[in-house]
Design a protein around this motif. Structure first.
Motif, PDB file in Angstrom:
ATOM      1  N   PRO A 160       0.817  -1.203   0.000  1.00 59.07           N
ATOM      2  CA  PRO A 160       0.000   0.000   0.000  1.00 59.07           C
ATOM      3  C   PRO A 160       0.854   1.258   0.000  1.00 59.07           C
ATOM      4  CG  PRO A 160       0.063  -0.943   2.199  1.00 59.07           C
ATOM      5  CD  PRO A 160       0.770  -1.911   1.286  1.00 59.07           C
ATOM      6  N   ASN A 161       0.412   2.313  -0.680  1.00 62.08           N
ATOM      7  CA  ASN A 161       1.089   3.600  -0.679  1.00 62.08           C
ATOM      8  C   ASN A 161       0.032   4.689  -0.562  1.00 62.08           C
ATOM      9  OD1 ASN A 161      -0.049   3.880  -3.324  1.00 62.08           O
ATOM     10  ND2 ASN A 161       1.691   2.713  -4.132  1.00 62.08           N
ATOM     11  N   ARG A 162       0.427   5.938  -0.720  1.00 58.11           N
ATOM     12  CA  ARG A 162      -0.539   7.026  -0.539  1.00 58.11           C
ATOM     13  C   ARG A 162      -1.649   6.989  -1.577  1.00 58.11           C
ATOM     14  NH1 ARG A 162       3.325  12.275   0.893  1.00 58.11           N
ATOM     15  NH2 ARG A 162       4.154  11.435   2.856  1.00 58.11           N
ATOM     16  N   VAL A 163      -1.282   6.661  -2.808  1.00 56.65           N
ATOM     17  CA  VAL A 163      -2.295   6.580  -3.857  1.00 56.65           C
ATOM     18  C   VAL A 163      -3.278   5.457  -3.548  1.00 56.65           C
ATOM     19  CG1 VAL A 163      -2.713   6.131  -6.306  1.00 56.65           C
ATOM     20  CG2 VAL A 163      -0.754   7.536  -5.602  1.00 56.65           C
ATOM     21  N   ALA A 164      -2.752   4.302  -3.131  1.00 61.28           N
ATOM     22  CA  ALA A 164      -3.610   3.170  -2.784  1.00 61.28           C
ATOM     23  C   ALA A 164      -4.503   3.521  -1.599  1.00 61.28           C
ATOM     24  CB  ALA A 164      -2.763   1.941  -2.473  1.00 61.28           C
ATOM     25  N   ALA A 165      -3.919   4.202  -0.600  1.00 59.59           N
ATOM     26  CA  ALA A 165      -4.706   4.589   0.576  1.00 59.59           C
ATOM     27  C   ALA A 165      -5.847   5.517   0.175  1.00 59.59           C
ATOM     28  CB  ALA A 165      -3.809   5.256   1.602  1.00 59.59           C
ATOM     29  N   ALA A 166      -5.568   6.460  -0.733  1.00 58.33           N
ATOM     30  CA  ALA A 166      -6.606   7.387  -1.177  1.00 58.33           C
ATOM     31  C   ALA A 166      -7.687   6.664  -1.963  1.00 58.33           C
ATOM     32  CB  ALA A 166      -5.979   8.488  -2.033  1.00 58.33           C
ATOM     33  N   ALA A 167      -7.278   5.784  -2.875  1.00 56.84           N
ATOM     34  CA  ALA A 167      -8.249   5.089  -3.729  1.00 56.84           C
ATOM     35  C   ALA A 167      -9.098   4.108  -2.926  1.00 56.84           C
ATOM     36  CB  ALA A 167      -7.512   4.357  -4.855  1.00 56.84           C
ATOM     37  N   TYR A 168      -8.429   3.238  -2.171  1.00 53.77           N
ATOM     38  CA  TYR A 168      -9.165   2.236  -1.407  1.00 53.77           C
ATOM     39  C   TYR A 168      -9.966   2.876  -0.274  1.00 53.77           C
ATOM     40  CZ  TYR A 168      -6.956  -1.709  -3.746  1.00 53.77           C
ATOM     41  OH  TYR A 168      -6.566  -2.624  -4.685  1.00 53.77           O
ATOM     42  N   GLY A 169      -9.390   3.890   0.352  1.00 56.99           N
ATOM     43  CA  GLY A 169     -10.096   4.558   1.442  1.00 56.99           C
ATOM     44  C   GLY A 169     -11.380   5.224   0.972  1.00 56.99           C
ATOM     45  N   THR A 170     -11.306   5.952  -0.157  1.00 58.00           N
ATOM     46  CA  THR A 170     -12.496   6.617  -0.688  1.00 58.00           C
ATOM     47  C   THR A 170     -13.541   5.611  -1.118  1.00 58.00           C
ATOM     48  OG1 THR A 170     -11.108   8.457  -1.475  1.00 58.00           O
ATOM     49  CG2 THR A 170     -13.333   8.278  -2.393  1.00 58.00           C
ATOM     50  N   LEU A 171     -13.106   4.594  -1.855  1.00 55.78           N
ATOM     51  CA  LEU A 171     -14.044   3.562  -2.304  1.00 55.78           C
ATOM     52  C   LEU A 171     -14.649   2.819  -1.118  1.00 55.78           C
ATOM     53  CD1 LEU A 171     -15.336   2.024  -4.629  1.00 55.78           C
ATOM     54  CD2 LEU A 171     -13.326   0.538  -4.688  1.00 55.78           C
ATOM     55  N   GLY A 172     -13.790   2.505  -0.130  1.00 56.73           N
ATOM     56  CA  GLY A 172     -14.283   1.815   1.061  1.00 56.73           C
ATOM     57  C   GLY A 172     -15.276   2.657   1.835  1.00 56.73           C
ATOM     58  N   GLY A 173     -14.994   3.949   1.971  1.00 54.64           N
ATOM     59  CA  GLY A 173     -15.906   4.839   2.683  1.00 54.64           C
ATOM     60  C   GLY A 173     -17.257   4.947   2.007  1.00 54.64           C
ATOM     61  N   PHE A 174     -17.246   5.051   0.672  1.00 60.85           N
ATOM     62  CA  PHE A 174     -18.505   5.161  -0.068  1.00 60.85           C
ATOM     63  C   PHE A 174     -19.309   3.870   0.005  1.00 60.85           C
ATOM     64  CE2 PHE A 174     -21.058   4.709  -3.925  1.00 60.85           C
ATOM     65  CZ  PHE A 174     -21.793   5.893  -3.890  1.00 60.85           C
ATOM     66  N   THR A 175     -18.649   2.744  -0.245  1.00 61.08           N
ATOM     67  CA  THR A 175     -19.376   1.469  -0.261  1.00 61.08           C
ATOM     68  C   THR A 175     -19.905   1.094   1.118  1.00 61.08           C
ATOM     69  OG1 THR A 175     -17.271   0.272  -0.036  1.00 61.08           O
ATOM     70  CG2 THR A 175     -18.172   0.523  -2.256  1.00 61.08           C
ATOM     71  N   THR A 176     -19.162   1.442   2.171  1.00 62.55           N
ATOM     72  CA  THR A 176     -19.656   1.098   3.507  1.00 62.55           C
ATOM     73  C   THR A 176     -20.814   1.994   3.912  1.00 62.55           C
ATOM     74  OG1 THR A 176     -19.002   0.558   5.762  1.00 62.55           O
ATOM     75  CG2 THR A 176     -18.110   2.595   4.868  1.00 62.55           C
ATOM     76  N   MET A 177     -20.823   3.250   3.465  1.00 65.45           N
ATOM     77  CA  MET A 177     -21.927   4.145   3.811  1.00 65.45           C
ATOM     78  C   MET A 177     -23.200   3.767   3.067  1.00 65.45           C
ATOM     79  SD  MET A 177     -22.682   6.739   5.741  1.00 65.45           S
ATOM     80  CE  MET A 177     -24.454   6.783   6.013  1.00 65.45           C
ATOM     81  N   VAL A 178     -23.068   3.418   1.788  1.00 63.28           N
ATOM     82  CA  VAL A 178     -24.238   3.141   0.951  1.00 63.28           C
ATOM     83  C   VAL A 178     -24.747   1.721   1.124  1.00 63.28           C
ATOM     84  CG1 VAL A 178     -25.066   2.990  -1.434  1.00 63.28           C
ATOM     85  CG2 VAL A 178     -23.585   4.879  -0.742  1.00 63.28           C
ATOM     86  N   ALA A 179     -23.799   0.756   1.257  1.00 64.11           N
ATOM     87  CA  ALA A 179     -24.230  -0.648   1.217  1.00 64.11           C
ATOM     88  C   ALA A 179     -23.651  -1.512   2.327  1.00 64.11           C
ATOM     89  CB  ALA A 179     -23.868  -1.264  -0.138  1.00 64.11           C
ATOM     90  N   ASN A 180     -22.863  -0.936   3.229  1.00 63.67           N
ATOM     91  CA  ASN A 180     -22.219  -1.745   4.275  1.00 63.67           C
ATOM     92  C   ASN A 180     -21.455  -2.925   3.656  1.00 63.67           C
ATOM     93  OD1 ASN A 180     -23.262  -0.412   6.763  1.00 63.67           O
ATOM     94  ND2 ASN A 180     -25.234  -1.067   5.942  1.00 63.67           N
ATOM     95  N   ALA A 181     -20.773  -2.658   2.545  1.00 66.29           N
ATOM     96  CA  ALA A 181     -20.135  -3.756   1.804  1.00 66.29           C
ATOM     97  C   ALA A 181     -18.686  -3.453   1.443  1.00 66.29           C
ATOM     98  CB  ALA A 181     -20.932  -4.060   0.542  1.00 66.29           C
ATOM     99  N   ALA A 182     -17.961  -2.829   2.369  1.00 68.08           N
ATOM    100  CA  ALA A 182     -16.574  -2.461   2.078  1.00 68.08           C
ATOM    101  C   ALA A 182     -15.579  -3.547   2.472  1.00 68.08           C
ATOM    102  CB  ALA A 182     -16.218  -1.158   2.795  1.00 68.08           C
TER     103      ALA A 182
END
Length: 208
Positions: A129-151
């Motif tokens: 993992p690096n900063r780009v990965a943290a930004a990409a996975y973190g944003t995607l994880g935050g969105f999917t967990t808020m909308v569908a609890n599926a992160a």
């Protein structure tokens, strides 16, 4: 207040059991529970109802692996996860059940694809993992967990890339979802996702 047939209750009870297993023994199985709740309940209500069950299950996971979290990895994810969660809040605020149900379906299909790709892809694991990965996975994880609890599968892919020892992997994931799920509660109340009937369902499922 809760008008569900016996088939619906059986499905919800099975989903609750799957949630417990996903937090302590079978990571990733929680997507099945998300699909069941979304099929039985109105889409928006299902996200708030399952959220409270996830928090209960998170408590068990945190208790088991409370000493094994990598806090540096968690802190690195904070800005991106917050951004993703807020994107999810905006989406839920301006969409109806029809759209939410379909987006949950798309997310669940994407999660299945990600899970399959993770088993075949070695490049991300080797790079770590690096900063780009943290930004990409973190944003995607935050969105999917808020909308569908599926992160789960999304963040597992990120944590797996860090090559943590097994207990550190489980502990870091446990604390991540526990803290993020707690942070989602005020938003879920404000959006009307957590309802009195949903609380009744949760109480019945937890006690059973």
């Amino acid at each position: 207040m809760v008008d569900l047939g016996w088939v619906a209750w059986v499905l919800l009870a099975a989903a609750a059991l799957v949630i417990g297993l996903s937090k302590t023994a079978v990571p990733g199985a929680g997507t099945i529970a998300v699909a069941i709740f979304a099929a039985v309940l109105p889409a928006k209500q299902s996200t708030g109802t399952i959220l409270l069950l996830l928090i209960v299950a998170d408590l068990f996971a945190v208790t088991l692996y409370r000493r094994h979290a990598n806090w540096r990895a968690l802190v690195r994810l904070v800005p991106a996860v917050i951004a993703g969660v807020l994107l999810g809040v905006v989406f839920l605020a301006f969409t109806d059940d029809w759209w939410v149900k379909r987006v949950i379906g798309v997310i669940l299909l994407a999660v299945i694809v990600i899970t399959l790709v993770r088993r075949r892809m070695q490049a991300v694991e080797q790079a770590g993992p690096n900063r780009v990965a943290a930004a990409a996975y973190g944003t995607l994880g935050g969105f999917t967990t808020m909308v569908a609890n599926a992160a789960g599968p999304v963040m597992s892919m990120y944590f797996f890339a860090a090559r943590f020892p097994v207990k550190e992997f489980l502990g870091t994931a446990a604390w991540f979802f526990f803290l993020v799920n707690l942070a989602k509660v005020p938003f879920s109340i404000g959006l009307g996702l957590i309802t009195v009937p949903g609380l009744v369902i949760d109480l019945v499922l937890v006690r059973s």
